[in-house]
Each structure stands twice: as C-alpha cells, then as structure tokens.
Enzyme design. Structure first.
Site, PDB file in Angstrom:
ATOM      1  N   ASN A   1      -7.889  -0.175   7.684  1.00  0.00           N
ATOM      2  CA  ASN A   1      -6.996  -0.211   8.832  1.00  0.00           C
ATOM      3  C   ASN A   1      -7.630  -0.833  10.059  1.00  0.00           C
ATOM      4  O   ASN A   1      -7.011  -0.881  11.121  1.00  0.00           O
ATOM      5  CB  ASN A   1      -6.558   1.220   9.187  1.00  0.00           C
ATOM      6  CG  ASN A   1      -5.449   1.694   8.295  1.00  0.00           C
ATOM      7  OD1 ASN A   1      -4.752   0.881   7.697  1.00  0.00           O
ATOM      8  ND2 ASN A   1      -5.277   2.997   8.173  1.00  0.00           N
TER       9      ASN A   1
ATOM     10  N   ASP B   1      -5.505   8.119  10.121  1.00  0.00           N
ATOM     11  CA  ASP B   1      -5.866   7.405   8.909  1.00  0.00           C
ATOM     12  C   ASP B   1      -6.826   6.290   9.251  1.00  0.00           C
ATOM     13  O   ASP B   1      -6.641   5.140   8.812  1.00  0.00           O
ATOM     14  CB  ASP B   1      -4.588   6.860   8.234  1.00  0.00           C
ATOM     15  CG  ASP B   1      -4.857   6.362   6.835  1.00  0.00           C
ATOM     16  OD1 ASP B   1      -4.031   5.587   6.326  1.00  0.00           O
ATOM     17  OD2 ASP B   1      -5.899   6.723   6.268  1.00  0.00           O
TER      18      ASP B   1
ATOM     19  N   VAL C   1       3.965  -5.320   3.214  1.00  0.00           N
ATOM     20  CA  VAL C   1       3.812  -6.137   4.411  1.00  0.00           C
ATOM     21  C   VAL C   1       4.051  -7.588   4.052  1.00  0.00           C
ATOM     22  O   VAL C   1       3.524  -8.093   3.053  1.00  0.00           O
ATOM     23  CB  VAL C   1       2.397  -5.972   5.011  1.00  0.00           C
ATOM     24  CG1 VAL C   1       2.285  -6.789   6.285  1.00  0.00           C
ATOM     25  CG2 VAL C   1       2.134  -4.499   5.313  1.00  0.00           C
TER      26      VAL C   1
ATOM     27  N   MET D   1       1.680   2.829   2.446  1.00  0.00           N
ATOM     28  CA  MET D   1       2.482   2.871   3.665  1.00  0.00           C
ATOM     29  C   MET D   1       3.644   1.898   3.623  1.00  0.00           C
ATOM     30  O   MET D   1       4.391   1.820   4.565  1.00  0.00           O
ATOM     31  CB  MET D   1       1.596   2.506   4.859  1.00  0.00           C
ATOM     32  CG  MET D   1       0.393   3.390   4.989  1.00  0.00           C
ATOM     33  SD  MET D   1       0.847   4.928   5.775  1.00  0.00           S
ATOM     34  CE  MET D   1      -0.744   5.607   6.059  1.00  0.00           C
TER      35      MET D   1
ATOM     36  N   GLY E   1       0.838  -1.185   0.000  1.00  0.00           N
ATOM     37  CA  GLY E   1       0.000   0.000   0.000  1.00  0.00           C
ATOM     38  C   GLY E   1       0.875   1.238   0.000  1.00  0.00           C
ATOM     39  O   GLY E   1       2.081   1.150  -0.151  1.00  0.00           O
TER      40      GLY E   1
ATOM     41  N   ASP F   1      -1.776   0.286  11.788  1.00  0.00           N
ATOM     42  CA  ASP F   1      -1.135   1.470  11.187  1.00  0.00           C
ATOM     43  C   ASP F   1      -1.360   2.720  12.003  1.00  0.00           C
ATOM     44  O   ASP F   1      -1.509   3.818  11.484  1.00  0.00           O
ATOM     45  CB  ASP F   1      -1.653   1.704   9.760  1.00  0.00           C
ATOM     46  CG  ASP F   1      -0.976   0.783   8.788  1.00  0.00           C
ATOM     47  OD1 ASP F   1      -1.372   0.756   7.611  1.00  0.00           O
ATOM     48  OD2 ASP F   1      -0.056   0.058   9.212  1.00  0.00           O
TER      49      ASP F   1
END
Lengths: 249, 852
Positions: B188, B183, B75, B72, B70, B201
């Site tokens: 999330n 966010d 993962v 961010m 993503g 997150d």
C-alpha cells in the site's frame, strides 16, 4: 481466460498407477498381476460391448469376454507394449482385436462345419432395449472409435458410481441425486433456488455444493484415467482423446 | 419394456444415449471434467469485469487497462480526457443495492477519505456508484509499490530513514482527521517515478469492514495482512486507534531495513545490517506489543527519526564492532547521507547509546510501571463520596423526618457534585485520549475539583436567607407575599452565581500560573471552563428551584380546595369484602381504602346494620373504631364525621379504611371528602386541659398532628395537637391562651366553629385566623372536678393508646354524666356513646379501650 494451470499432482497413492505397475513389472510381479486384475475388472464393459458389437450373441459375447480376460491374465503379451507410451486402453483394444481375429478364424472354421446359435432378431443389450435391430455387417470390423467411446462411457460410469458411493456413504444421496444434473453444466431441470429448497440449504450453500461436486467428479475422472496411463502427464491428453471419441458418437 | 423417450441433454441438446451413466450426457460430463479447476471462482466472487463492461459504466473515462486485483477490489488505469490526467479507478467487490447499510457507509467513509488532501496520500477525486459498481476514482501513481521496490533491491537504512518521515507525515495528518489506515503494508505504499511516496487505500479497510469490522473480504482474504497488524488489531479489531497504524509502520520499517519481518524473537535492525543503532530504539518502540508503550502518534515517530538523521551517529557497535575515530576517515557507514557532517570526529559518546530515547515532555511516559487499577487515591475518593452521601441516607432511614425540601437540598449539595464531578472527569479523560501525550483537560479537572466545595459554599450562602425566611415565616406566609420571597430568592441565587464565576476565574488564573502550559493560558474562557460554569449554574438553578417549589407547596395549602366526591351513592371504588373482624368478635367487615389528600377531611355517610364502623387512619396497622352510641339505630342513615384531620407536616396523605361490622345491607354508602375548614393548618401540641363546653357548642378534638411517628402503635406519637371546635363566642381566654401556646412553639392553632356535627355537612363558617379573645366566664368550681377528671381520663387514654380522636357533640352531654361513668373505663365508650348519637370515639389499638 488464461491458460489453465497444470493439473495438481495426483494423490500419492496413485502415483504408481495400476497400469504403471503392470508395465514396470511387465506383468510379472504379484502386485502387477493384482493390478492387472483390477484393471481388467474395471474395464470389462468396453471389451464386452466391443465383442458384442462384433456380431456375437450376448451370452456368447460374455463367454468370449471371460475367455479373453483369462487369456490376458495368463500371459499378457506385454512385450508388445512400448514402454512409456502405453495406455491401457490401447493395449486392451489391441488385445481384443487380436483375440477376436483369432476367434473369427475359429468361427469361420466352425461356420463351415459347426452349428451356430441363431442371431435373435430382437437384440437385448444389457437392460436396455433398442427398438431398432442393429445388424452389423460381419465383414466390417468394429471401428476402434466404438471401443474408445465405450471406454469413455465406462470411465464416466465408474467415476459417477464412485462419486455416488461417496455421497451415499456420507449420507448425502439426496444431494447427489438433486445436484447431479449440474455436473454437465449450468442448465438443469431445477433452478438452484429450487434445489436449495429441496435440500434445505441456502442458495450459497448449493453453489458451493455444486462446485464441490464438480470438482470431485473431475478428480475422480482424472484418477480413473490416471490409472490407465503411464506417465501422469498424459492424463489430460487421454481425457481430450476420450472427449473426441464421445463427440464423434 | 418399451423404449423410453430419448432425452436430450439440456446443455448440448444432443440426445442422451440410453446407456449413458446416471442419465447424464456423457459428452458434457467429460467436457466438464476436462475444464481446469478455477480456484474459488465458481464458489464466490467473479472474474474481473471486462474492460468493455467498465467502460460502459464510466462513459466519462477512457478505461485503459486492468492494473490489478486484490481483496479490496479491482483497479483499472483510466484517463480523464477533459482533465487530461490519468486516474486509478478502483471498483469495490460489493454490489450496489445488495446492502443498503453498505451504501450509506460507503458514502460516509468515501467522503471522509476524499477530504484527505496530503502530498503523501493518494488522493480520492471522486466516488460513488456507476452501473453495477461502487467505485473510487483516485490519483494514479505511476510507479511501484514498496514491495516491488524491496524486491528490486534492498533499501539502505538511509533510504528507509528518508521515507519513514514522509509516511509519518501522512499518517499524522490522517489521524488528526480522524481516519485510520488499518492496512499499512508495503503493497500500500507507492513510490512514483520521481521518488515520492504515497500511501494508498487509506481507510479502505474500515470501509469494507463495516460496522462489525469484519476482517475478511468476500474471497476470504483478511484485510490487514496479519504480519503487519498490531496485536490489538488482531484480538479486538473494533478497539484500534492510531497506534495500530504505528505498529504497522514499525513492521514496514523493520522490513525495509532488514528485509525480514519482525516475527517472534527478532533481532534489532542494527544487528542485522549496519546502521545507526539509534534506529533500533525507534523501530522497537513502534513495535511494542502494548500500545501504551508505543509511540502515541506518528508525529513522535517522525521527530525521533529526524533526530537521528539530523545529528551524526555516535560510535556504532555494528555487527563488525568497529568504532569510528578520526577525522577525514570518511563518514561512518551508518550515517545517513543527509547528515552533513561526515568528517567530524566521532569520539565515543560512550559505548552504544541506550536504545530508549528520552521522551519529550508531551510524549507518553516510557515504560513506566503500570499503574495498578486500584490506586489508593481512587479508593479514598470513592470512600469520601460514599461518606458524603451518608447524612442523606441516615436522614431518609431515620424515619422520614426530612421533608421533600430538605431531601432535595441534601441531594443537590451532596449528590450533584458527585455526579457532576464524574461527568467532568469523563470529559477530561476524553480530551486526554483524543490528544494522547498532550496535556489537555487540566482546566476541566480543576473545575471538577472545585465543583463540590463551591456548591457547599453556595449551600451555606443560600441557607442564610432560608433560615431567615423560616423565622419570619408567619408574617410572610400569612400575608402571602410570594413575590417578595421570589424576588429575594432570585437575586440571592444570582448573587451566589456571580460569586461562583468570580471565584472560578480567580482560581483558574491562579492555577494557570502553576503548571499548565502556555497554550492554555491564552483562552481563559475556553470551552472547558465554560462547561464547568454551565454545570455549576445548572446545579444552583436546580437547587433554588427545588427549595422554592417546596415552599410553594406549603404555601398553596392555604388555599381552599374543592370538595372531592369520592363516590356516589353506590359503594366506592376499592371496596372489598373481608372476613376479618375485630378480635374476639365475629363479624363481616367491609373495607375500603380512601386516600384523603392533604388538608381534606372525611365524612362518611353510611347505612349500617350494626353500630360499628372501623376506621383505620394512617398506616395500616393503626385501627380506630368508630362506634355508634348505643341506641343508635342500626339501620338507616348514620353519619360519622371526621373533622379536621390535618395531614402530616410533610404532606403525606392519610389513608383511611372504612369497615362496617354487620350484615351486608350496604345499599347506601357514600363517602364524601370535604375540604377542611379554610384556615386549618398544621398544629401540634399536647392538650393540657379540656374545657367544658359552654352552652354545648364546644367540641374538643385531640388529634395526632405530627408526622414523626405516624401512628405506629408501638410508639406513641411524640407530639399532639388539640383542636377545638367551638361555637363559643367568645372563646374563654384561658382556653385561647393555651391553645395559642402549644408546647413546642411551632404551628398555629385552628379554631373554627362548626355546624351541627350530627349531619353531613360541608359547610362551616370561616373564622379569621386570629380570634379576638375575650374573657369568658370562669368554670364553675363545682364542675371543675368533673372536667379535670375528663381531662385526666383523656390524658390517660392518650398516653396509652397513642392516638385518640374524640369527638364530642355540640351538646356534649357526656360531660353531664361523666361522673357516673367514670368508675368503669371499659364502659367508657358506651357511656360516652349513650348520650350522643353523633359521638365517635376513635382510638388505636385493637379496638378496645385499653386499661392502664
């Protein structure tokens, strides 16, 4: 890497490609004629080379090419093309071969009688000179592959010319000249930072510019191909075919 | 043309055919064209690292699979063999070493995140840098995110109402730890296989956003999906607080309930799906555009939601408009399953309850009219503060009557509380903001309110001994008992301080009985009141210090100071040549400015080419002439001595500018500043009479001695001093008496004997401060008229000129001939000069003796 996504839809203006136009109208309608005329103009070079390769002198080849196209435009013989499967390239190749065969007969007939122009030992191909003399055996027909290769080269040339023209009209001819080595891949005579310095850009901007250049080139090539095939989906096929044609050399 | 060398393609190494367009290898060109476009990858960003790369960087983990990518970061699912647990390894897009500021920020933020330990927050086990990655090692949540859950099947209101309190819990916990999420969105919010909710997150947005709070990631995706971002987060991203998370929560809540996003004019949830209409109130309040109108804390949201789930729903005006009556009819549709009272009769509690909830005492006031920025109270307070500073301003403007001590006193009394009140109010505001909705800072506000009255009280209390000291100044200062005064001052201040503390405590205790909540009562000396007390202690200490220092300074003047040589034989610094001369005259003036420190006298030794020396005492407009008597040699050494100029009462030094009229033979000039006679102190008084010298040993001096009007020629000074230099011994009694009783009763007199005034000397004999007066022979009657005339002349001069300095030589031969010269005042100076080489007549004005 995952499978490439399907080609993005072509520019709507080209959805009805020239070749498609020609085919759909069977060469009858005025638009079709115009389209055909454009196609012939665009792909004159491979024909010329092909004819040239068929053991004719340059001037003669030129004349023959003109004659060929004139004939083509006059009566295209599109009934021979299978609908839905036609590619302009194949069509043209067939037409040229057919034409040349006819010419050969005449030439043979003339050989027995008429004078021929001597073949110069020093061949000049356009603006290039070749040191070696290429005398082809007239008995051997010009391989199709040769035509395809020339076709591919012509295609690339047209795409590159269009690309260069775009850049020039945007006032970025220096960009094009400096960055065009990257069209082939990562390795260029310059490093990216040198290019950045030359153009007065940051390295990031160079990266972006290269990416855009490549993308544009890609698009132009695909456009060009799309103009010569019927359903748009076969663009990728044609592209690969031409790639192989080039690879065989 | 010969054949050009065949180039090879740098990529495929094959020779480039001569007919190749643009000189590029056609194979490679076409091959490049055949590649599919990789969106965005060649421009920026990189494809996710391979498992091998990651595994190499994290040897202590078993990297299992790539989970997702993503904005961010990427993962991976991994396993910690030693702990035998699964973890999520998040690799951030940043490259270590590229930005040292990011390194530092990453460490700081990640440490904060790692501190978060809550059952509903995805835990951060570890963080740092490994190989080419910044990583966060997090708890692995085996489940789906809310987005996937919503896609799989719509949430029932009951399920949503069950989830929201858990989200609130986590948010409240994190907000109390000072960490915002920024966010919050369904992606999330993770639900594990056992139905537990975990927020992931947390704080990543801030970590990646950095100091500028950039809202774009490297690939251009915005952090904080816009639909879920609060309006203030979109407009002023650097000014968000926990209420932005509450907004996002509201959006998620709405989406869970209705399946849609609350965009534009959206319908309340209960209109879109059957549910308890009270839910509308919570959702709408969380979605308020103005954050002041939202829930101020996640805890408040939770409270409201739990209220709904706890109590049975009233009659619901759902989309079907049905009402619920009757027992046993089954639970009303929108009642959450946990309500536990499904069979009770629900006769209407009226029609649909109002969507607004009554707020608890601690919550911020709902929808109160916006206070305008200009409240009457604020304006009047500002005016009052301004007024309180008015005396100080007036005093300063009024001509400097105020000495440094008084100025400081006034400032502390007036200005300090203003500043202090502001500071205290600022602290109070901050604590209000830190805990929105709770009542904090009350004590601080109280202390700030009483700060000024307390300081006033202190000032009054301090003034009492001050006045006392003033009146007994003579004795105390004369005996120099600084210790006593110091001691008295310290104890006085401590006593006042103790009084302050006592008063404050009483006040706080009284007030706590009034309106403050119990919690505040428990800590009567919490840090706020401590702060307030420290502040008053500091203010008082400063006040005392200032007063004491002011006095110290005055006391110090009793001590002799060393002679200050301003310059050597050559011209002093600041000496400059000017072309202006006295009006009506053409001359060259040499000016220099000498600053005489307080208590010092000026001796000028100069070689003159003419006999005029201009001395400008005090402010620049005042001009005094020092004229050599006629017959004084114009070349050679002349000494002009200015005696006993005591500076003004406030300690400002006198400035002299010395000019010489004449030709520029100034080879030899020197200025010497000598200390005054040791007992010189300030004096004021207006000369009433002048006494004749006795055996030529008396000098009479008229010196302006007050600072109230510092020689402004438009305003004659209001006070005068007279000093007498005399060699008389004894001093005539009536002289002494007059001198000792100056007109306004303040100050002491200065008496001394001096050496011969015609030579430069710094020496003099010290006289004790008090002189025993003995009767002296009376003035002979035949001389009296003379003397009286002199007096009247001098009086007149004084009254006209405003400032007059007359120095008579010891011989004072002027007296002898005054009778003859009295007729013509214009010639007075000449007359006076004639007799005495050392005579100096200084006056203000334009350089002439002015007639009446």
């Amino acid at each position: 890497m995952s499978a490439p996504p399907p080609d993005p839809p072509l520019d709507p203006a080209f959805l009805t490609t020239r070749w498609t136009q020609v085919l759909s109208a069977r060469g009858e309608s005025p638009e079709a004629r115009v389209a055909l005329g454009q196609l012939c103009e665009a792909y004159w070079m491979p024909v010329f080379r092909f004819i040239r390769r068929a053991n004719y002198a340059e001037d003669e080849a030129r004349e023959l090419t003109q004659e060929f196209f004139a004939q083509l435009l006059a009566h295209g013989g599109f009934d021979r093309v299978e609908p839905g499967k036609g590619r302009f390239r194949s069509y043209l190749l067939g037409a040229v071969k057919h034409f040349l065969a006819g010419q050969q007969d005449r030439a043979n007939a003339a050989k027995r009688g008429g004078g021929q122009a001597p073949v110069s030992l020093e061949l000049r191909v356009e603006n290039h000179t070749t040191a070696t003399l290429q005398i082809t055996d007239p008995a051997t027909p010009v391989p199709d592959a040769f035509f395809d290769r020339q076709w591919a080269l012509n295609l690339i040339d047209r795409a590159l010319t269009a690309l260069a023209a775009e850049f020039v009209s945007a006032g970025k001819d220096r960009h094009f000249e400096t960055l065009k080595p990257w069209l082939v891949g990562e390795v260029g005579p310059l490093s990216q930072s040198e290019a950045a310095q030359q153009l007065g850009l940051t390295e990031g901007a160079v990266k972006v510019a290269i990416h855009r250049l490549r993308k544009r080139f890609r698009d132009l090539v695909k456009q060009e191909i799309a103009g010569t095939v019927d359903p748009p989906a076969t663009v990728q096929e044609e592209l690969h075919y031409l790639l192989e044609a080039l690879a065989q050399n | 043309m010969n054949a050009e060398s065949i180039k090879s393609c740098p990529k495929c190494q094959a020779p480039i055919p001569p007919e190749a367009p643009q000189g590029l290898c056609p194979k490679c060109l076409l091959a490049g064209a055949a590649l599919a476009t990789e969106a965005g990858q060649s421009a920026a960003g990189t494809p996710p690292p391979s498992l091998e790369t990651v595994a190499a960087a994290f040897p202590q983990l078993e990297i299992l699979e790539f989970v997702g990518q993503g904005g961010m970061g990427v993962v991976f699912k991994a396993r910690q063999p030693r702990l035998d647990r699964f973890v999520a390894l998040k690799l951030l897009p940043q490259k270590p070493g590229a930005d040292p500021a990011f390194n530092e920020r990453f460490n700081r933020e990640a440490r904060m995140l790692a501190r978060l330990s809550h059952p509903n927050i995805v835990a951060v086990h570890d963080f740092g840098q490994a190989g080419p990655f910044f990583y966060l090692l997090m708890e692995f949540v085996d489940g789906v995110n809310l987005r996937q859950a919503m896609r799989a099947g719509r949430f029932t209101p009951a399920q949503a109402l069950a989830l929201v309190p858990k989200i609130c819990d986590a948010l409240q916990y994190a907000h109390e730890e000072g960490i915002l999420h920024r966010d919050i969105k369904p992606e999330n919010l993770l639900l594990d296989t056992r139905g537990r909710l975990k927020i992931a997150d947390f704080g990543i947005a801030k970590l990646l956003g950095g100091a500028k709070d950039i809202t774009l990631t490297a690939s251009g995706a915005t952090i904080g999906t816009p639909h879920y971002m609060a309006p203030e987060q979109l407009e002023r991203p650097q000014d968000v607080d926990q209420r932005a998370d509450i907004y996002s929560l509201g959006v998620v809540f709405y989406e869970m309930l209705t399946g849609e996003l609350p965009i534009g004019r959206f319908a309340p949830p209960s209109e879109k799906a059957p549910m308890d209409p009270r839910v509308d109130g919570v959702v709408l309040r969380a979605l308020e555009k103005e954050r002041e109108r939202r829930f101020q804390s996640a805890g408040d949201v939770k409270t409201q939601v739990e209220k709904i789930t706890a109590s049975p729903a009233p009659k619901e005006p759902g989309p079907t408009g049905t009402t619920n009556l009757g027992a046993g009819g089954g639970p009303p549709r929108a009642l959450p399953a946990e309500a536990g009272a499904p069979t009770t009769v629900n006769l209407g509690t009226g029609g649909g309850p109002p969507p607004q909830f009554p707020s608890q005492a601690n919550a911020s006031p709902p929808a109160s009219p916006r206070p305008s920025g200009w409240s009457f109270a604020a304006i009047s307070a500002a005016v009052l503060v301004g007024l309180s500073l008015l005396p100080l301003a007036l005093g300063v403007l009024g001509g400097g009557h105020i000495g440094p001590g008084e100025t400081a006193f006034l400032f502390v009394i007036v200005g300090f509380p203003a500043v202090g009140g502001t500071l205290l109010a600022g602290f109070a505001l901050r604590s209000f903001r830190a805990r929105p909705g709770e009542t904090r800072g009350g004590r601080l506000a109280l202390c700030s309110a009483v700060a000024w009255p307390l300081l006033l009280l202190d000032g009054v209390l301090l003034s009492i001994p001050w006045l006392f000291f003033q009146n007994v100044e003579w004795q105390i200062f004369h005996v120099r008992n600084g210790f006593l005064t110091g001691f008295a001052a310290v104890t006085g201040v401590l006593a006042i301080l103790a009084l302050d503390i006592f008063l404050l405590r009483r006040l706080l205790r009284w007030d706590s009985g009034q309106a403050l909540p119990d919690a505040v009562l428990q800590a009567p000396f919490n840090r706020f009141s401590r702060r307030a007390l420290l502040f008053s202690a500091f203010a008082l200490g400063l006040l005392w210090l200032v007063l004491w220092a002011g006095h110290e300074r005055m006391m110090r003047l009793d001590e002799p100071a060393e002679a200050l040589a301003l310059a050597g034989p050559s011209a002093p610094a600041g000496y400059e040549v000017g072309q202006s001369g006295p009006p009506g005259g053409e001359s060259t003036q040499y000016r220099s400015t000498v600053t005489i420190p307080p208590g010092y006298a000026l001796t000028v030794t100069a070689v003159l080419c003419s006999n005029q020396v201009v001395l400008q005492p005090g402010p620049p407009n005042a001009t005094a002439w020092m004229i050599a008597p006629e017959g004084t040699p114009t070349r050679g050494r002349l000494t002009w001595r200015l005696l006993g100029i005591r500076t003004f009462a406030d300690g400002a030094p006198l400035q002299f500018s010395l000019g010489f009229d004449g030709e520029p033979d100034t080879a030899d000039k020197s200025f010497h500043v000598v200390p005054p006679e040791p007992v010189a102190v300030d004096w004021v008084g207006r000369p009433a009479r002048v006494w004749p010298p006795q055996n030529g040993h008396t000098k009479f001096l008229l010196v302006k001695g007050s600072s109230s009007s510092a020689g402004d020629e438009a305003r004659p000074p209001t006070e005068w001093a007279v000093g007498i230099e005399t060699r008389l011994d004894p001093i005539p009694a009536d002289l002494l008496r007059t001198l000792k009783n100056p007109v306004n009763g303040l100050g002491t007199n200065w008496l001394s004997t001096l050496g011969d005034g015609s030579t430069t000397t710094a020496g003099s004999t010290n006289l004790p401060p008090t002189i025993a007066a003995e009767a002296a022979p009376a003035i002979p009657p035949e001389k009296l008229a003379e003397y009286k005339t002199i007096c009247s002349v001098i009086d007149e001069l004084v009254s006209q000129e405003g400032e007059l300095l007359v120095q008579f030589t010891p011989e004072n031969r002027v007296v002898k001939n005054v009778r003859e010269r009295i007729a013509s005042k214009q010639k007075l100076k000449k007359q006076l000069e004639e007799e005495n080489p050392g005579l100096a007549l200084l006056k203000t004005g334009q350089g002439q003796v002015r007639e009446k």
